[in-house]
Motif scaffolding. Structure first.
Motif, PDB file in Angstrom:
ATOM      1  N   PRO A  42       0.818  -1.208   0.000  1.00 53.68           N
ATOM      2  CA  PRO A  42       0.000   0.000   0.000  1.00 53.68           C
ATOM      3  C   PRO A  42       0.850   1.254   0.000  1.00 53.68           C
ATOM      4  CG  PRO A  42       0.007  -1.005   2.179  1.00 53.68           C
ATOM      5  CD  PRO A  42       0.721  -1.950   1.270  1.00 53.68           C
ATOM      6  N   ALA A  43       0.384   2.266  -0.684  1.00 54.58           N
ATOM      7  CA  ALA A  43       1.093   3.545  -0.723  1.00 54.58           C
ATOM      8  C   ALA A  43       1.064   4.187   0.655  1.00 54.58           C
ATOM      9  CB  ALA A  43       0.455   4.477  -1.740  1.00 54.58           C
ATOM     10  N   PRO A  44       2.197   4.700   1.111  1.00 54.28           N
ATOM     11  CA  PRO A  44       2.197   5.317   2.440  1.00 54.28           C
ATOM     12  C   PRO A  44       1.349   6.575   2.451  1.00 54.28           C
ATOM     13  CG  PRO A  44       4.279   5.728   1.295  1.00 54.28           C
ATOM     14  CD  PRO A  44       3.500   4.769   0.448  1.00 54.28           C
ATOM     15  N   ILE A  45       0.456   6.663   3.390  1.00 52.48           N
ATOM     16  CA  ILE A  45      -0.420   7.812   3.549  1.00 52.48           C
ATOM     17  C   ILE A  45      -0.136   8.439   4.904  1.00 52.48           C
ATOM     18  CG2 ILE A  45      -2.802   8.597   3.715  1.00 52.48           C
ATOM     19  CD1 ILE A  45      -2.060   7.750   0.961  1.00 52.48           C
ATOM     20  N   THR A  46       0.134   9.694   4.907  1.00 48.08           N
ATOM     21  CA  THR A  46       0.424  10.400   6.141  1.00 48.08           C
ATOM     22  C   THR A  46      -0.662  11.412   6.405  1.00 48.08           C
ATOM     23  OG1 THR A  46       2.780  10.180   5.670  1.00 48.08           O
ATOM     24  CG2 THR A  46       2.142  11.777   7.363  1.00 48.08           C
ATOM     25  N   ARG A  47      -1.189  11.397   7.591  1.00 47.31           N
ATOM     26  CA  ARG A  47      -2.194  12.383   7.966  1.00 47.31           C
ATOM     27  C   ARG A  47      -1.497  13.618   8.531  1.00 47.31           C
ATOM     28  NH1 ARG A  47      -7.500  11.371   8.327  1.00 47.31           N
ATOM     29  NH2 ARG A  47      -8.237   9.240   8.090  1.00 47.31           N
ATOM     30  N   ALA A  48      -1.880  14.757   8.035  1.00 40.91           N
ATOM     31  CA  ALA A  48      -1.370  15.986   8.593  1.00 40.91           C
ATOM     32  C   ALA A  48      -2.019  16.226   9.947  1.00 40.91           C
ATOM     33  CB  ALA A  48      -1.665  17.159   7.661  1.00 40.91           C
ATOM     34  N   ALA A  84     -21.268  -0.875  -4.382  1.00 36.51           N
ATOM     35  CA  ALA A  84     -20.244  -0.013  -4.976  1.00 36.51           C
ATOM     36  C   ALA A  84     -19.157   0.294  -3.959  1.00 36.51           C
ATOM     37  CB  ALA A  84     -20.871   1.294  -5.470  1.00 36.51           C
ATOM     38  N   ARG A  85     -17.968   0.563  -4.453  1.00 36.68           N
ATOM     39  CA  ARG A  85     -16.872   0.946  -3.570  1.00 36.68           C
ATOM     40  C   ARG A  85     -17.200   2.302  -2.937  1.00 36.68           C
ATOM     41  NH1 ARG A  85     -10.842   0.771  -5.771  1.00 36.68           N
ATOM     42  NH2 ARG A  85     -11.287  -1.436  -5.430  1.00 36.68           N
ATOM     43  N   PRO A  86     -17.068   2.432  -1.611  1.00 39.85           N
ATOM     44  CA  PRO A  86     -17.427   3.697  -0.963  1.00 39.85           C
ATOM     45  C   PRO A  86     -16.588   4.864  -1.483  1.00 39.85           C
ATOM     46  CG  PRO A  86     -17.218   1.947   0.661  1.00 39.85           C
ATOM     47  CD  PRO A  86     -16.691   1.402  -0.640  1.00 39.85           C
ATOM     48  N   VAL A  87     -17.256   5.992  -1.693  1.00 33.28           N
ATOM     49  CA  VAL A  87     -16.541   7.218  -2.049  1.00 33.28           C
ATOM     50  C   VAL A  87     -15.762   7.725  -0.836  1.00 33.28           C
ATOM     51  CG1 VAL A  87     -16.816   9.566  -2.911  1.00 33.28           C
ATOM     52  CG2 VAL A  87     -18.327   7.757  -3.734  1.00 33.28           C
ATOM     53  N   LEU A  88     -16.390   7.645   0.337  1.00 35.83           N
ATOM     54  CA  LEU A  88     -15.748   7.987   1.607  1.00 35.83           C
ATOM     55  C   LEU A  88     -15.920   6.793   2.540  1.00 35.83           C
ATOM     56  CD1 LEU A  88     -17.129  11.614   2.022  1.00 35.83           C
ATOM     57  CD2 LEU A  88     -14.796  11.005   1.397  1.00 35.83           C
ATOM     58  N   ARG A  89     -14.857   6.454   3.248  1.00 31.34           N
ATOM     59  CA  ARG A  89     -14.912   5.308   4.155  1.00 31.34           C
ATOM     60  C   ARG A  89     -14.323   5.705   5.511  1.00 31.34           C
ATOM     61  NH1 ARG A  89     -14.788  -0.246   2.959  1.00 31.34           N
ATOM     62  NH2 ARG A  89     -14.071   0.194   0.843  1.00 31.34           N
ATOM     63  N   ASN A  90     -15.134   5.573   6.575  1.00 38.40           N
ATOM     64  CA  ASN A  90     -14.694   5.880   7.947  1.00 38.40           C
ATOM     65  C   ASN A  90     -14.030   7.257   8.025  1.00 38.40           C
ATOM     66  OD1 ASN A  90     -15.587   3.319   8.769  1.00 38.40           O
ATOM     67  ND2 ASN A  90     -13.615   2.381   8.264  1.00 38.40           N
ATOM     68  N   VAL A 125      -7.482  17.025   1.129  1.00 42.08           N
ATOM     69  CA  VAL A 125      -7.185  16.413  -0.167  1.00 42.08           C
ATOM     70  C   VAL A 125      -7.903  15.076  -0.260  1.00 42.08           C
ATOM     71  CG1 VAL A 125      -5.382  15.584  -1.727  1.00 42.08           C
ATOM     72  CG2 VAL A 125      -4.933  17.526  -0.212  1.00 42.08           C
ATOM     73  N   LEU A 126      -8.759  14.933  -1.262  1.00 41.57           N
ATOM     74  CA  LEU A 126      -9.434  13.672  -1.560  1.00 41.57           C
ATOM     75  C   LEU A 126      -8.887  13.150  -2.879  1.00 41.57           C
ATOM     76  CD1 LEU A 126     -13.158  14.610  -0.740  1.00 41.57           C
ATOM     77  CD2 LEU A 126     -11.493  13.526   0.763  1.00 41.57           C
ATOM     78  N   GLU A 162      -6.891   7.392   1.448  1.00 42.18           N
ATOM     79  CA  GLU A 162      -7.232   8.021   2.711  1.00 42.18           C
ATOM     80  C   GLU A 162      -7.109   9.534   2.591  1.00 42.18           C
ATOM     81  OE1 GLU A 162      -5.935   7.797   7.435  1.00 42.18           O
ATOM     82  OE2 GLU A 162      -4.953   6.552   5.934  1.00 42.18           O
ATOM     83  N   PRO A 163      -8.135  10.310   2.978  1.00 32.11           N
ATOM     84  CA  PRO A 163      -8.041  11.769   2.883  1.00 32.11           C
ATOM     85  C   PRO A 163      -6.891  12.307   3.732  1.00 32.11           C
ATOM     86  CG  PRO A 163     -10.308  11.070   3.269  1.00 32.11           C
ATOM     87  CD  PRO A 163      -9.449   9.862   3.464  1.00 32.11           C
TER      88      PRO A 163
END
Length: 590
Positions: A325-331, A358-364, A547-548, A552-553
Motif C-alpha cells: 500500500p502507498a504510504p499515507i500520512t495524515r497531517a 459499490a466501492r465507498p466514495v468515503l470510508r470511515n 485532499v481527496l 485516505e483523505p
C-alpha cells in the motif's frame, strides 16, 4: 513475480468473494427445482392421473409443478441480488488497476500518456462488468439446470438419461473444440477497435498539422484502413456463429430426435407414456435451453470478457506478489476552537457509496471544523468532493457515521431547521424570474436595501446590478451568463443567516479576480466556510485544505500538504520541490 492470466485473475476474484458466490449457488440450487421436478411430475400426472381416469390426481401433480415454478421464480430474484456482490467489487478492482497503470506510465521518467486508457476505462470496463456477470449466470445456469434435468432423467430411467446425454456431450465437445479459434478472432476484433481509436485520436489531435502539411489524404487513408480492418474482424467473428449453431443442433435438438425415434423401443421395454413425455420435457425445457444459454453466453459475452480482460492485463499486468500500500500520512489537526463551544462541523466515521455493492466514495471519514474556520476541499474529478458537500449539507444520508453542524445532528434536523444551519451553493446556480432584490432576499427576507447594496459592493457585484438597472430591475435567467448567475447566488448565500456556507465550485465560471473577491468576502463573513475548490489559488486562501484522491483523505495546511501529499503537489504544479512557489504565495496573500 509472474503475470496473472485471465483464468487466474478470474479464479482469484471468485475465491476472494466465496461467501457471495456460495449464496449465488444456494439460490441457483433452489431456482433449478422446476428443472428437477418438471418431467417427473408431468409423468405422474399422465400415468397416475389423466390416463388412469383420475382427473383430480393429474391436476394435483400439475399443481405441485406450479408451486415448484413459483419457488424457482422467487429464487431467481435472489440470484441477481447475490450476483452484484460478486461482480461490482471485481469491476472496481479492474478499474483501479487500469487507473494505476495509466498514471504509472504517464508519470514515470520517459513515460507518456496512454490514449487507449480511456477506451479501457469506459467501453472495455463496461464490457468486463456485463460479460463477467453474464458468464457467471450462464455457467451456473447450465450446471444447475442441465444437472437437474439429467438427474430427473436418471430418476425416470437410466437408459433415457444415456440416450439424451450422449448427443449433449458431443455438442459440447464441438463447441469447446472451436472455442480457441473463437477467442483468437475476438482478440483480433478488440485490438482492431483499439487501433482504430488510437488512429482516430491522433488524427483529431493533430488536425491542424495535417492541414498545414497537406497530409489529409494519407491520414484519411490510414483511418479508413483501420475501419476496414475492424469491419473485417467483426465479419469473421460473426461467421463463427455457424459453429455455435452446429453445436446447438447436435447437443440440443439431436436428443429430441433420438428420444422420438427410440420411443417405440422404450415403450416395448416397459417405459410408460408419461415417462416418455417427461423425458421429452426434460430435454426440451431443461437440457436444450441450458445448452443454448451456455453456448450463446460463452460464444458471445464469454469471448468478449476473456479477450477484453486479457487486453487490459497485457497493458497493466497484475502480479502474484502483493502490492504494498502507498504510504499515507495524515497531517496534524489543529485545535478545534474554544473549549466548551461546539465545532461548526463534526463528522465521525462517515461511510458513503452510491449503491450497496459499490466501492465507498468515503470510508470511515472523520473531520472537525472549528467555528469561523475556512476549509478548502481539493482533489481530482470523481474523488468525492461534491459528495462530501452533499453529506455536510444533509442532502444525502450516509450509510454509516454522523454529521453534526453546530452541535445538531443533520440526520435528525427538520428541513427548516437544517436551512438555518447551513447554505449550499452548487456549481449550477439557480436564479428565478423576478426582481434582483427578490432573488437576493430569497434566504433572508428581512434584509433592507442598504444591506443588499453593501453586500453587492462587498462581493464585487455592483457592475452587474448597475447593468441590470438596480435592485428593482427584473431578472430574466435566460439573459444572464453562467458567471452572472453564480454571482447572484453568491450574494444571496452571503446574506443567509446560516453559520456555515458550502461553496461547491460555486465560482468556477467567474474570472480569477472576481472569484478572489467573492471568496475573500465569504472569509470575512461571520461563520465557517467550506469551499470545493477548482483552482489551486482558491485553496490557498483557506486555513486548511482537505485532499481527496480515492485513498485516505489528507488534511493540513499548504506547507504540510506539500510535504505529505503527492496529489496536492501535483495539483499545485510542483512534484518535487516542497517549497511554496512564488505565484502560490502571492495567491495566498490575495
Amino acid at each position: 513475480m509472474s503475470r496473472l492470466s485471465v483464468r487466474r485473475v478470474t479464479w482469484r476474484a471468485l475465491r476472494a468473494r466465496r461467501s457471495a458466490l456460495a449464496r449465488l449457488c444456494g439460490w441457483s440450487l433452489v431456482e433449478s427445482l422446476p428443472a428437477l421436478l418438471a418431467g417427473l411430475l408431468v409423468a405422474r400426472a399422465v400415468d397416475e392421473g389423466f390416463l388412469a381416469g383420475r382427473l383430480l390426481n393429474g391436476l394435483a401433480w400439475l399443481g405441485a409443478l406450479a408451486v415448484a415454478v413459483l419457488v424457482g421464480a422467487a429464487a431467481t430474484g435472489r440470484t441477481y441480488r447475490s450476483l452484484g456482490a460478486v461482480v461490482e467489487p471485481f469491476r472496481d478492482d479492474v478499474a483501479a488497476q487500469v487507473v494505476r497503470g495509466a498514471l504509472r506510465e504517464a508519470t514515470r521518467a520517459g513515460g507518456r500518456p496512454d490514449s487507449a486508457a480511456v477506451t479501457r476505462l469506459t467501453h472495455q470496463m463496461e464490457i468486463i462488468r456485463d460479460t463477467f456477470a453474464g458468464l457467471l449466470m450462464v455457467t451456473r445456469g447450465f450446471l444447475f439446470s442441465a444437472g437437474a434435468a439429467l438427474l430427473g432423467l436418471l430418476a425416470l430411467a437410466p437408459v433415457v438419461a444415456a440416450l439424451a446425454a450422449a448427443p449433449l456431450v458431443a455438442g459440447l465437445a464441438v463447441f469447446l473444440a472451436a472455442l480457441p479459434s473463437m477467442v483468437a478472432h475476438q482478440r483480433a476484433y478488440v485490438r482492431a477497435g483499439e487501433r482504430l481509436g488510437q488512429s482516430a485520436a491522433a488524427a483529431l489531435a493533430g488536425h491542424r498539422d495535417v492541414l498545414a502539411c497537406g497530409a489529409q489524404a494519407r491520414v484519411t487513408a490510414d483511418v479508413e484502413r483501420r475501419v476496414s480492418a475492424q469491419a473485417a474482424a467483426e465479419r469473421t467473428l460473426a461467421r463463427m456463429a455457424a459453429i455455435r449453431s452446429l453445436s446447438l443442433g447436435i447437443g440440443g435438438w439431436l436428443p429430441l430426435v433420438v428420444l422420438l425415434v427410440a420411443a417405440p423401443w422404450l415403450v416395448e421395454r416397459g417405459l410408460t407414456a408419461g415417462a416418455v413425455l417427461g423425458a421429452l420435457i426434460y430435454v426440451s425445457t431443461g437440457l436444450q435451453p441450458a445448452l443454448h444459454t451456455l453456448v450463446q453466453g460463452l460464444g458471445g459475452g464469454g469471448l468478449r470478457y476473456a479477450v477484453t480482460l486479457e487486453n487490459i492485463l497485457r497493458a497493466y499486468p497484475v502480479t502474484d506478489g502483493p502490492r504494498p500500500p502507498a504510504p499515507i500520512t495524515r497531517a496534524p489537526h489543529p485545535p478545534t476552537g474554544p473549549v466548551g463551544r461546539s465545532p461548526a462541523v463534526e463528522v465521525r466515521e462517515l461511510t458513503f457509496g452510491y449503491g450497496p455493492r459499490a466501492r465507498p466514495v468515503l470510508r470511515n471519514f472523520s473531520l472537525t471544523l472549528a467555528e469561523g474556520e475556512h476549509l478548502a476541499v481539493v482533489g481530482p474529478s470523481g474523488a468525492g468532493k461534491s459528495t462530501l458537500a452533499a453529506l455536510l449539507a444533509g442532502l444525502v444520508p450516509p450509510q454509516t457515521g454522523t454529521v453534526h453542524l453546530a452541535g445538531a445532528a443533520v440526520a435528525d434536523a427538520e428541513p427548516s431547521a437544517l436551512g438555518g444551519l447551513r447554505v449550499l451553493v452548487p456549481q449550477e446556480a439557480y436564479v428565478f424570474t423576478g426582481s434582483l432584490a427578490d432573488n437576493l432576499r430569497y434566504l433572508r427576507p428581512d434584509a433592507d436595501d442598504n444591506t443588499l447594496e453593501a453586500t453587492l459592493d462587498a462581493l464585487g457585484a455592483r457592475p452587474l446590478a448597475t447593468r441590470l438597472g438596480g435592485l428593482a430591475a427584473p431578472v430574466v435567467p435566460a439573459l444572464l451568463s453562467t458567471g452572472e448567475r453564480q454571482l447572484i447566488a453568491a450574494v444571496r448565500a452571503w446574506l443567509a443567516p446560516a453559520p456555515l456556507v458550502i461553496l461547491d465550485e460555486a465560482t468556477c465560471h467567474l474570472d480569477p479576480t472576481a472569484e478572489a473577491t467573492v471568496e475573500d468576502a465569504f472569509a470575512r463573513r461571520p461563520g465557517s466556510l467550506v469551499v470545493i475548490a477548482h483552482r489551486i489559488s482558491s485553496a490557498l486562501r483557506a486555513d486548511r485544505m482537505l485532499v481527496l484522491d480515492g485513498d485516505e483523505p489528507v488534511l493540513g495546511t499548504h506547507r504540510e500538504l506539500m510535504a505529505h501529499s503527492a496529489t496536492y503537489r501535483m495539483l499545485v504544479g510542483c512534484w518535487d520541490d516542497p517549497g511554496v512557489p512564488s505565484w502560490a504565495a502571492s495567491a495566498r496573500r490575495g
